[in-house]
Write a protein that holds these residues in place. Structure first.
Motif, short mmCIF file in Angstrom:
data_model
loop_
_atom_site.label_atom_id
_atom_site.label_comp_id
_atom_site.label_asym_id
_atom_site.label_seq_id
_atom_site.Cartn_x
_atom_site.Cartn_y
_atom_site.Cartn_z
N GLY A 215 0.81 -1.20 0.00
CA GLY A 215 0.00 0.00 0.00
C GLY A 215 0.85 1.26 0.00
N ALA A 216 1.85 1.23 0.81
CA ALA A 216 2.73 2.41 0.88
C ALA A 216 3.41 2.65 -0.45
N ILE A 217 3.82 1.60 -1.09
CA ILE A 217 4.48 1.74 -2.39
C ILE A 217 3.55 2.39 -3.39
N GLY A 218 2.32 1.94 -3.38
CA GLY A 218 1.39 2.50 -4.35
C GLY A 218 1.13 3.97 -4.12
N LYS A 219 0.90 4.29 -2.85
CA LYS A 219 0.56 5.68 -2.57
C LYS A 219 1.76 6.61 -2.74
N SER A 220 2.91 6.10 -2.44
CA SER A 220 4.10 6.97 -2.46
C SER A 220 4.85 6.90 -3.77
N ALA A 221 4.28 6.33 -4.72
CA ALA A 221 4.86 6.31 -6.07
C ALA A 221 6.26 5.73 -6.08
N GLN A 222 6.40 4.61 -5.40
CA GLN A 222 7.68 3.91 -5.46
C GLN A 222 7.61 2.90 -6.58
N LEU A 223 8.78 2.46 -6.95
CA LEU A 223 8.79 1.38 -7.94
C LEU A 223 8.06 0.17 -7.38
N PRO A 224 7.32 -0.57 -8.15
CA PRO A 224 7.04 -0.37 -9.59
C PRO A 224 5.82 0.50 -9.90
N LEU A 225 5.29 1.16 -8.91
CA LEU A 225 4.07 1.91 -9.14
C LEU A 225 4.38 3.40 -9.22
N THR A 226 5.39 3.72 -9.96
CA THR A 226 5.83 5.11 -10.01
C THR A 226 5.15 5.90 -11.11
N GLY A 227 4.72 5.20 -12.11
CA GLY A 227 4.37 5.86 -13.37
C GLY A 227 3.29 6.90 -13.29
N TRP A 228 2.48 6.82 -12.25
CA TRP A 228 1.34 7.71 -12.28
C TRP A 228 1.71 9.13 -11.85
N LEU A 229 2.76 9.24 -11.08
CA LEU A 229 3.05 10.54 -10.49
C LEU A 229 3.41 11.62 -11.53
N PRO A 230 4.28 11.31 -12.44
CA PRO A 230 4.58 12.35 -13.43
C PRO A 230 3.36 12.74 -14.25
N ASP A 231 2.53 11.76 -14.60
CA ASP A 231 1.36 12.09 -15.39
C ASP A 231 0.34 12.85 -14.58
N ALA A 232 0.40 12.70 -13.26
CA ALA A 232 -0.56 13.42 -12.42
C ALA A 232 -0.28 14.91 -12.40
N MET A 233 0.82 15.32 -12.95
CA MET A 233 1.14 16.73 -12.95
C MET A 233 0.27 17.54 -13.87
N ILE A 234 -0.59 16.83 -14.59
CA ILE A 234 -1.48 17.52 -15.49
C ILE A 234 -2.57 18.25 -14.74
N GLY A 235 -2.69 17.92 -13.45
CA GLY A 235 -3.71 18.59 -12.67
C GLY A 235 -3.27 20.01 -12.32
N PRO A 236 -4.14 20.72 -11.69
CA PRO A 236 -3.82 22.09 -11.30
C PRO A 236 -2.65 22.10 -10.32
N THR A 237 -1.94 23.13 -10.32
CA THR A 237 -0.73 23.21 -9.51
C THR A 237 -0.98 23.05 -8.02
N PRO A 238 -2.00 23.65 -7.45
CA PRO A 238 -2.23 23.43 -6.03
C PRO A 238 -2.38 21.94 -5.70
N VAL A 239 -3.01 21.26 -6.63
CA VAL A 239 -3.15 19.84 -6.42
C VAL A 239 -1.80 19.18 -6.39
N SER A 240 -1.02 19.51 -7.35
CA SER A 240 0.31 18.92 -7.37
C SER A 240 1.08 19.30 -6.11
N ALA A 241 0.90 20.54 -5.70
CA ALA A 241 1.65 20.99 -4.54
C ALA A 241 1.19 20.25 -3.29
N LEU A 242 -0.09 20.15 -3.11
CA LEU A 242 -0.59 19.58 -1.87
C LEU A 242 -0.55 18.07 -1.88
N LEU A 243 -1.14 17.54 -2.91
CA LEU A 243 -1.30 16.09 -2.90
C LEU A 243 0.00 15.40 -3.24
N HIS A 244 0.50 15.82 -4.32
CA HIS A 244 1.51 14.98 -4.93
C HIS A 244 2.91 15.43 -4.61
#
Lengths: 639, 316, 103
Positions: A215-244
């Protein structure tokens, strides 16, 4: 104060609902509700330092006791403070960021939902509630990433983020279910309390630890579940700042911290944690040096920094991980907010289009620089102090780990220097743009201050705040080496500028990594697609069977119809036979009988006349008989 | 006795016996038939005497004629048509006609007698039949002729029949009425009569043939004892005592039975009761027979005693 | 005896035949009874003739003839009484009327 404990996560949620309902009529679109609620939560949190516990049994069933509740321990208070503070800063920033957007009430509602869920997650004393908040946080992340649902790629990115974290969530679910099955309750304190005892065997602890790790790996974007984090940057910046950057991705680290006794009792999990973290940190760092999108650089940086935290955890240094968590929250959110301001003003995030913005946006540039230096670990900023503690923990474990940290520090310096230079320095595109509005500046400024000051504040105090043992300081050699690495790296990055630091290899590597991590997903989808023909085949088989059954039924029906016809004919024939028999009987036997009876009656009538009472008949009969007797007698006697 | 005498005696007796029986059967008059029966009895008695069974012959006369015939004649007088008037006018065969000579048929009766049953005809008296009844020519001639026929019984019959003749003549008048009535068939020509004739003929033929074709009986040519009566009496008292007493007992029982049967019935409607109390209001007038009527009585009560009383018959 | 037995028996046969005719063909009850008398006469004649010719010394036949006569007389008495009763009932002596004696 215990009752107010409930208000801490509830206030942002209520603010979210308020923003959803009446946000349109409010000047800031409901954002003020959220900001005020977060501020209030922060204040309440400040006044609830430790010991407040509000838990209750949700329900009991079959020997299992599910609890829910909120608990303020030192760790949870610390992380909740981080969350609330970052949320406050980002909230203020987003008041300005969303100023011109018509659907900002929805944004603020989702933001409030996220903050409330995150606070619940942090403050939860029950695994059930933690998992529920975990899921809610994932939902909020999905909603927020795809806030601009019309933007190309946003829904896909949100779905990717959600699904990838979901894969990790399965592990967490199984983990806490196993814990429930083993202990019989979902109370985290009970779980921690039962670790050393006989109630759980070490095998169960290990399994639970690994599941939680997933679970921690998934949420924290560790390998092998890293791929989503860079693509999540498409959201608004506050989101990226707070969440990600600061909170959601930190939830994985928090989870490990929260259940750290569990991991301590399962050394294998810690080892796995270390290696995963190390791999992620190196790979993500390398990729960050080649990225072109500003926010993506920051995303990979986040992954790398989280990897560092995982390394620290794996090396039995939870204090170091917590420190770095706090520091990372501060400077990474600062960086993101500044990047967001840049994006807002210039309309782009591509590094090759940015440049020389320092002259147009000095405040933003200053903030970004502060954050970048903190990230790099330049003393006396917060990054330096947290890196020091990580280095100390690494040095405890061995030279190789220490060198790993040094290398990571180097990489961080490289990519952040590059980013800073490419964005703000250089003379590429001087354009006419100004500073963003005051809310954004205020938010950025606040977090920049935190980035600056947090290190000093927490440097020696963390042992008092957190329940983790304090690591001894690293040997001076390593510290000096680390500082040297910082300077070297940053300088190198600045010098290289826009060009990728290590050539195109990282980029390729990054692409390969992405492909590798996406491959299982794609393969799973193709397998799923393979199922379609199988399903069709089964369907056709079933149809065939159904048709055969129907044919049999119709055949049986036609046979039955024939039987019916035959039976009808037989019945008709029998009926006719019966009718003829009846006729024969009536005519033959009936009339024959009647005729017989009539004949007998007639003959009897005629015979009756013999006995009519007429005397002469009697006498006649008598003498006829006499004469006959005479004749007979004579004949007998004389012949 | 000589052979010739025996043969003549036999012939005469046989003739009388047979003719008497035949006459009894065929004559229309019941009284005449009684007389003919008497003649037959006499003939048979004569045959018995010829056969040297004199006791039996005398007994025959005494018992049959003195007893049974008297009974029969009484019955005939009570019930029947003694003069044969009813039947006299009908079609008869030759034999019957010959034996019924002298009988006066009844003249057609008045309508008042229409409802008469058969028995009523015995006494349906009417005044104006008297004249008719007295002297019809031809019946008288027939009567005369019958007297001349040589039947010894006839004069007796006539003298006895004087009184009855009126009745007969009167009764004969009803004949046609009877015929017209259709109540009962009075004809002598019953459907059984030819059969009876043939049967009788057959019986006689059978018997005679049996006689003729018989094996020879042992004929003992012994003469019977003239004193047979004594022997018979001895036998009766000695050897056949039981039979004798039994016969006597049977006679006693018969007398009892006959008296019992002939008693007047206790049923109030029984006609026999009227015999005691019946007195006709208007008794039938007796035909004028030339004798001086007895004072007062218009008919013997004894005459009426056995008459069947039907008051309504006296209507006109 | 000059006259043979057969002659007597023939006479008896003829008498018997006449009696049979009378019994059958007569419709008056008294006539029927008279016919029975004739029959009995014929029977008695037969008995005596046979006695005379076959056993003249044994007088049992005569006793038998007496018995026949006696019984014939009794029978006649009873019969006439019955006829008189019937005459009272039916008011007729025709035996045809006596067909239903149940009445």
């Amino acid at each position: 104060m215990t009752a107010l404990l409930l208000a801490i996560p509830l206030l942002p949620l209520l603010a979210a609902m308020a923003a959803l309902c009446v946000g349109r009529r409010v000047p800031w679109g409901g954002g003020e509700f959220v900001v005020i609620a977060v501020a209030l939560s922060l204040i309440l949190l400040i006044f609830n330092p430790d010991g407040a516990n509000l838990s209750a049994t949700w329900f009991e069933s079959g020997g299992f006791r599910l609890t829910i509740g909120l608990e303020v321990t030192r760790l949870t208070w610390f992380v909740a403070m981080i969350v609330a503070s970052t949320a406050l800063g980002v909230g203020i920033y987003s008041l300005g960021y969303m100023a011109e957007r018509p659907d900002r009430p929805r944004f603020f509602a989702e933001l409030g939902l996220f903050v409330g869920a995150m606070l619940t997650l942090v403050l939860s004393s029950s695994l059930v509630l933690l998992f529920a908040a975990w899921e809610l946080v994932g939902l909020a992340s999905y909603l927020l990433i795809s806030f601009d649902y019309a933007k190309a790629g946003a829904p896909q990115a949100a779905a990717k983020a959600f699904l990838m974290t979901r894969i990790g969530d399965v592990g967490l679910l199984l983990g806490w279910l196993l814990a429930l099955a083993t202990i019989g309750t979902t109370d985290i304190d009970a779980l921690i309390g039962a670790i050393g005892t006989d109630r759980i065997d070490s095998y169960a602890i290990t399994v639970i630890a690994f599941l939680v790790l997933a679970g921690a790996i998934g949420k924290s974007a560790q390998l092998p579940l890293t791929g989503w984090l860079p693509d999540a940057m498409i959201g608004p910046t506050p989101v990226s700042a707070l969440l990600h950057s600061a909170t959601m991705v930190a939830a994985g680290v928090f989870l490990v911290l929260r259940l750290y006794p569990l991991f301590e009792a399962a050394p294998a999990a810690l080892v796995a944690l270390f290696w995963i973290g190390a791999a992620t940190a190196l790979v993500a760092g390398l990729i960050a040096t080649a990225e072109v999108d500003l926010k993506r650089i920051l995303a990979w940086s986040t992954a790398s920094q989280l990897g560092e935290m995982m390394i620290a955890l794996g090396l039995a240094g939870p204090l170091a991980a917590s420190f770095h968590l706090a520091a990372h929250a501060a400077f990474k959110s600062t960086l993101f907010l500044a990047a967001g301001a840049v994006q807002e003003e210039t309309g782009t995030r591509a590094l090759d289009r940015l440049g020389g913005l320092i002259r147009a946006m000095p405040f933003t540039g200053a903030v970004f620089l502060v954050g970048a230096l903190a990230l790099a670990g330049v003393p006396p900023l917060s990054g330096f102090w947290s890196e020091e503690t990580i280095l100390a923990a690494a040095a405890q474990s061995g030279v190789a780990t220490a060198f790993l940290i040094i290398a990571l520090v180097l990489l961080a310096g490289i990519y952040v220097g590059r980013a800073t230079t490419a964005t703000f320095f250089g003379g590429r595109r001087p354009t006419q743009m100004g500073e963003p509005g005051w809310p954004m500046c205020a938010g950025m400024g606040l977090l920049a201050l935190a980035a600056v000051a947090l290190g000093w504040i927490l440097a020696g105090q963390l042992g008092n705040i957190l329940p983790f043992p304090v690591e001894p300081e690293a040997p001076t050699a390593w510290r000096l080496l680390a500082v040297a690495a910082v300077i070297v790296g940053f300088t190198f990055g600045v010098w290289r500028g826009l060009a990728p630091a290590f050539g195109s290899l990282p980029a390729k590597f990054g692409r390969g990594l992405m492909a590798a991590t996406e491959a299982p997903g794609i393969w799973a989808m193709q397998c799923a697609r393979l199922l379609d023909p199988i399903e069709d085949a089964l369907d056709s088989v079933a149809r065939f069977i159904a048709a055969a059954a129907r044919a049999m039924a119709s055949a049986a029906h036609s046979a039955e119809c024939r039987f019916d016809v035959g039976a009808k004919r037989t019945a008709g024939g029998i009926w006719r036979l019966a009718r003829d028999t009846e006729r024969v009987e009536v005519l033959g036997f009936g009339r024959g009988g009647d005729a017989l009876a009539a004949g007998i009656a007639g003959s009897s009538e005629r015979l009756r006349t013999l006995q009519a009472g007429q005397l002469y008949l009697y006498t006649l009969a008598l003498f006829v008989w006499t004469a006959a007797a005479l004749v007979a007698g004579g004949l007998m006697l004389w012949l | 006795m000589t052979a010739g005498l025996e043969i003549i005696a036999f012939a005469i007796c046989a003739f009388i016996a047979i003719t008497g029986a035949l006459g009894m059967t065929t004559t229309m008059s019941m009284f005449r038939s009684g007389i003919f029966l008497m003649a037959s009895f006499v003939g048979v008695a004569g045959l018995f005497i010829l056969l040297a069974a004199d006791l039996i012959g005398v007994l025959q006369i005494m018992m049959y004629i003195g007893g049974m015939l008297v009974m029969i004649l009484f019955m005939v007088l009570v019930m029947h048509d003694p003069g044969g008037a009813m039947m006299a006018g009908m079609d008869m065969s030759f034999v019957e006609r010959w034996f019924s000579k002298g009988l006066v048929p009844r003249e057609p009766a008045q309508s008042g007698h229409a409802k008469h049953m058969h028995g009523d005809h015995q006494r349906g008296y009417n005044d104006h039949h008297h004249g008719n009844a007295v002297q019809p020519d031809e019946p008288n001639d027939r009567k005369a002729a019958a007297m001349r026929s040589g039947h010894g019984a006839h004069p007796m019959e006539h003298t006895d029949d004087d009184e009855q003749e009126g009745q007969v003549m009167h009764h004969s008048g009803d004949k046609h009425d009877d015929m017209d009535m259709g109540g009962m068939d009075m004809s002598m020509d019953t459907p059984v009569r030819p059969i009876a004739v043939w049967l009788a003929a057959a019986v006689s033929v059978v018997l005679v043939s049996m006689l003729l074709l018989r094996p020879a009986w042992r004929i003992i040519d012994a003469a019977p004892d003239p004193d047979s009566a004594r022997s018979i009496g001895h036998l009766l008292m000695e050897k056949y005592m039981v039979a004798f007493e039994g016969a006597g007992f049977l006679i006693l029982i018969g007398i009892f039975g006959a008296v019992l049967l002939a008693r007047p019935s206790t049923h109030p409607d029984d006609p026999s009761r009227s015999a005691k109390v019946a007195i006709d209001e208007r008794p039938e007038p007796i035909a004028d027979d030339g004798l001086t009527p007895l004072a007062g009585a218009r008919g013997s009560t004894e005459h009426h005693m056995h008459r069947h009383h039907r008051p309504e018959e006296h209507g006109a | 005896m000059i006259v043979p037995l057969t002659a007597y028996l023939v006479v008896g046969a003829i008498l018997f035949a006449i009696g049979v005719y009378t019994v059958i063909a007569q419709r008056a009850a008294v006539m029927i009874l008279m016919g029975i008398e004739v029959l009995l006469n014929a029977i008695g004649l037969n008995i005596i003739a046979f006695w005379r010719f076959t056993a003249p010394t044994d007088y049992s036949a005569q006793i038998f003839a007496i018995l026949v006569i006696t019984i014939g007389a009794v029978e006649m008495a009873i019969g006439l009484a019955l006829v008189m009763l019937l005459y009272r009932q039916r008011q007729t002596v025709e035996v045809d009327a006596y067909a239903e004696l149940k009445r």
